[in-house]
Motif scaffolding. Structure first.
Motif, PDB file in Angstrom:
ATOM      1  N   ALA A  29       0.824  -1.217   0.000  1.00  0.00           N
ATOM      2  CA  ALA A  29       0.000   0.000   0.000  1.00  0.00           C
ATOM      3  C   ALA A  29       0.857   1.265   0.000  1.00  0.00           C
ATOM      4  O   ALA A  29       0.320   2.376   0.059  1.00  0.00           O
ATOM      5  CB  ALA A  29      -0.921  -0.009   1.218  1.00  0.00           C
ATOM      6  N   GLY A  30       2.180   1.084  -0.046  1.00  0.00           N
ATOM      7  CA  GLY A  30       3.066   2.235  -0.118  1.00  0.00           C
ATOM      8  C   GLY A  30       3.550   2.749   1.218  1.00  0.00           C
ATOM      9  O   GLY A  30       4.145   3.831   1.289  1.00  0.00           O
ATOM     10  N   LEU A  31       3.345   1.982   2.292  1.00  0.00           N
ATOM     11  CA  LEU A  31       3.746   2.422   3.624  1.00  0.00           C
ATOM     12  C   LEU A  31       5.103   1.830   4.003  1.00  0.00           C
ATOM     13  O   LEU A  31       5.358   0.637   3.767  1.00  0.00           O
ATOM     14  CB  LEU A  31       2.706   2.000   4.664  1.00  0.00           C
ATOM     15  CG  LEU A  31       1.261   2.462   4.417  1.00  0.00           C
ATOM     16  CD1 LEU A  31       0.355   1.972   5.530  1.00  0.00           C
ATOM     17  CD2 LEU A  31       1.185   3.973   4.291  1.00  0.00           C
ATOM     18  N   SER A  32       5.966   2.626   4.596  1.00  0.00           N
ATOM     19  CA  SER A  32       7.233   2.096   5.106  1.00  0.00           C
ATOM     20  C   SER A  32       6.936   1.191   6.293  1.00  0.00           C
ATOM     21  O   SER A  32       6.152   1.533   7.180  1.00  0.00           O
ATOM     22  CB  SER A  32       8.170   3.232   5.519  1.00  0.00           C
ATOM     23  OG  SER A  32       7.616   3.999   6.573  1.00  0.00           O
ATOM     24  N   THR A 333      -4.219  -4.345   4.303  1.00  0.00           N
ATOM     25  CA  THR A 333      -4.909  -3.511   3.316  1.00  0.00           C
ATOM     26  C   THR A 333      -5.680  -2.376   3.986  1.00  0.00           C
ATOM     27  O   THR A 333      -5.666  -1.238   3.513  1.00  0.00           O
ATOM     28  CB  THR A 333      -5.861  -4.383   2.476  1.00  0.00           C
ATOM     29  OG1 THR A 333      -5.104  -5.424   1.843  1.00  0.00           O
ATOM     30  CG2 THR A 333      -6.554  -3.561   1.407  1.00  0.00           C
ATOM     31  N   VAL A 334      -6.343  -2.677   5.092  1.00  0.00           N
ATOM     32  CA  VAL A 334      -7.133  -1.639   5.759  1.00  0.00           C
ATOM     33  C   VAL A 334      -6.229  -0.601   6.426  1.00  0.00           C
ATOM     34  O   VAL A 334      -6.557   0.599   6.465  1.00  0.00           O
ATOM     35  CB  VAL A 334      -8.127  -2.252   6.763  1.00  0.00           C
ATOM     36  CG1 VAL A 334      -7.469  -2.682   8.049  1.00  0.00           C
ATOM     37  CG2 VAL A 334      -9.256  -1.268   7.073  1.00  0.00           C
ATOM     38  N   ALA A 339      -4.481   4.918   6.325  1.00  0.00           N
ATOM     39  CA  ALA A 339      -3.350   5.850   6.284  1.00  0.00           C
ATOM     40  C   ALA A 339      -3.502   6.862   5.153  1.00  0.00           C
ATOM     41  O   ALA A 339      -3.064   8.012   5.279  1.00  0.00           O
ATOM     42  CB  ALA A 339      -2.051   5.075   6.116  1.00  0.00           C
ATOM     43  N   LYS A 340      -4.129   6.446   4.081  1.00  0.00           N
ATOM     44  CA  LYS A 340      -4.309   7.324   2.924  1.00  0.00           C
ATOM     45  C   LYS A 340      -5.626   8.096   2.955  1.00  0.00           C
ATOM     46  O   LYS A 340      -5.909   8.887   2.047  1.00  0.00           O
ATOM     47  CB  LYS A 340      -4.258   6.498   1.637  1.00  0.00           C
ATOM     48  CG  LYS A 340      -2.933   5.801   1.403  1.00  0.00           C
ATOM     49  CD  LYS A 340      -3.022   4.922   0.165  1.00  0.00           C
ATOM     50  CE  LYS A 340      -1.742   4.160  -0.086  1.00  0.00           C
ATOM     51  NZ  LYS A 340      -1.852   3.272  -1.275  1.00  0.00           N
TER      52      LYS A 340
END
Length: 476
Positions: A29-32, A333-334, A339-340
């Motif tokens: 999801a693009g999170l570190s 995923t959630v 976060a977005k």
């Protein structure tokens, strides 16, 4: 960022299959994302549960099936090659080394810190590394705990002196005990009794209840009991242990009725407890050692602000690896969606809701015979208030069973919600039924109307023809 303080979007504690999948989905999801693990990457399933136990059981089940096939019985009449079975078990457990798992984490760009992670406050985790360093982690969005469970040992006098087996020792032992006592009647107990009896142990099962596999349909436990006894296992129901002692290498077991039993090893398969005792839960207002209650998106409900997640066995919803990985895919995923600031679809069967935990949990017990189930048992369905119809069928009457083996014995049960005309539970017991469970899972999770299920034609002659027979029996 420096050597002792690091910040990530997501911190995951526990790098078993569940934690790995949470981390991978969050990273996708693009999170570190960083994952913390104090033991082997890959966790209980890879090294002390699913993989080694099924490696031990596969030769046992295959031989039992082959012995009932005309033309093969004589060829497999001899004992198992114990050395080869244990070597295969070691290979399937990657020789208790986790380099491949580390390579996979690197391939999905998830950072790894080896050490013991503890919460120190909201979104704060301190990791004690093996070399004595402390690394302070801060999570911008979420901390997810996937620390799983450990064996829950009963308070039997003398237990500390006998060095009992738990599931870990039972799946990793490097020699066959001459006499093995198994305390318990659940899945671990019956599977390990099956494996070690076939490998040469004389197994005695001490079962507190009056039947095996009590969380499943009664006929499942009855068929497994028959199979174990035919293999030579001594099963004693309504039996409890009052004390233990080890003398001259032997385990001396005193029973509640005054009886005595001597074994070389004793396996205590008496349940699981959450790995939350030394997790720092007290720093965020929770009680160490407790299960972590979550909602269907895996947020821990007793922690404010929605940053804390518990995924897998530690939340006590469905203690199986495949179900934990399902939870992990949803949780990761959630976390990414929240976060977005994206919409969260947490309605039943939605993208971000673990509905299957309540309605469609599949399970296979790898004994001889096998047991496979999904959804509700008859007792659970009745307790839920549903109006149900129970449809039973003798699996031995299916043409595919005749092809599978001589003297096939098995049973199938389908539960129908009569108000909705859908299947809410299925249980199979018999040789080879493990491969039937996914068709049942699709029927239950898909809530397929029986009129449509009638058009799903099973191939002839297979065990899968049981679906036609169950539906015919239902229609009368």
């Amino acid at each position: 960022m420096n050597e002792t303080t690091r910040t990530y979007d997501v911190v995951v504690i526990g790098a078993g299959p569940v934690g790995e999948n949470v981390a991978e989905r969050a990273r996708a999801a693009g999170l570190s994302t960083v994952i913390v693990e104090r033991e082997l990457i890959g966790g209980e399933c890879s090294f002390w549960a699913c993989d080694p136990s099924k490696a031990l059981l596969r030769p046992v089940v295959a031989r039992a099936d082959a012995r009932r096939v005309p033309g093969l019985g004589q060829a497999v009449a001899g004992p198992l090659d114990v050395e080869a079975v244990l070597a295969h078990r070691d290979k399937m457990s990657s020789y208790w080394k986790d380099e491949d798992q580390v390579d996979w984490l690197n391939s999905v760009s998830v950072d790894l810190i080896r050490g013991h992670g503890r919460l120190t406050g909201p979104k704060q985790v301190a990791v004690q590394t093996p070399d004595g360093e402390t690394i302070a982690l801060t999570a911008r969005h979420a901390v997810a705990v996937s620390t799983g469970t450990r064996a829950a040992l009963p308070p039997i006098p003398g237990i500390d002196t006998v060095r009992p087996w738990t599931s870990r020792e039972a799946t990793s032992a490097d020699k066959v005990p001459g006499r093995l006592a198994v305390v318990g009647g659940g899945v671990v107990a019956v599977e390990m009794a099956t494996a070690w009896q076939a490998l040469g142990s004389q197994v005695t099962m001490l079962v507190l209840e009056d039947a095996l596999l009590q969380r499943m349909e009664p006929f499942a436990g009855e068929l497994v009991t028959d199979g174990l006894r035919e293999a030579g296992v001594d099963i004693r129901f309504e039996t409890s242990v009052t004390s233990l002692a080890r003398e001259d290498g032997e385990v001396h077991i005193t029973l509640a009725d005054g009886g005595q039993l001597t074994a070389d090893e004793i396996l205590l398969a008496t349940g699981r407890a959450p790995n939350t005792r030394d997790l720092g839960l007290e720093t965020i207002g929770l009680t160490p050692g407790n299960w972590l209650k979550v909602d269907d998106t895996f947020r821990v409900t007793d922690v404010a602000d929605g940053w804390f997640y518990a995924v897998g066995d530690v939340n006590h919803r469905a203690l199986m690896t495949h179900q934990g990985k399902y939870q992990a895919r949803i949780a990761g995923t959630v976390i990414g969606a929240r976060a977005k600031g994206e919409p969260v679809d947490d309605a039943p069967w939605g993208t971000h809701a673990a509905t299957a935990d309540h309605a469609a949990v599949p399970q296979v017990v790898f004994t001889t015979p096998e047991v496979a189930s999904v959804g509700l048992t008859t007792r659970e369905a009745e307790q839920s208030g549903r109006r149900i119809k129970v449809v039973d069928y003798d699996l031995a009457r299916v043409a595919g069973a005749h092809q599978y083996s001589e003297d096939y014995r098995g049973h199938a049960r389908m539960l129908i919600d009569t108000d909705r005309d859908t299947v809410v539970g299925v249980t199979f017991a018999g040789p080879g039924v493990g491969e039937l469970v996914h068709s049942a899972t699709i029927a239950v999770a898909g809530e397929i109307p029986l009129d449509r299920l009638w058009h799903a034609v099973p191939a002839f002659p297979t065990l899968g023809e049981i679906w036609l027979r169950l539906l015919e029996t239902h229609r009368g």
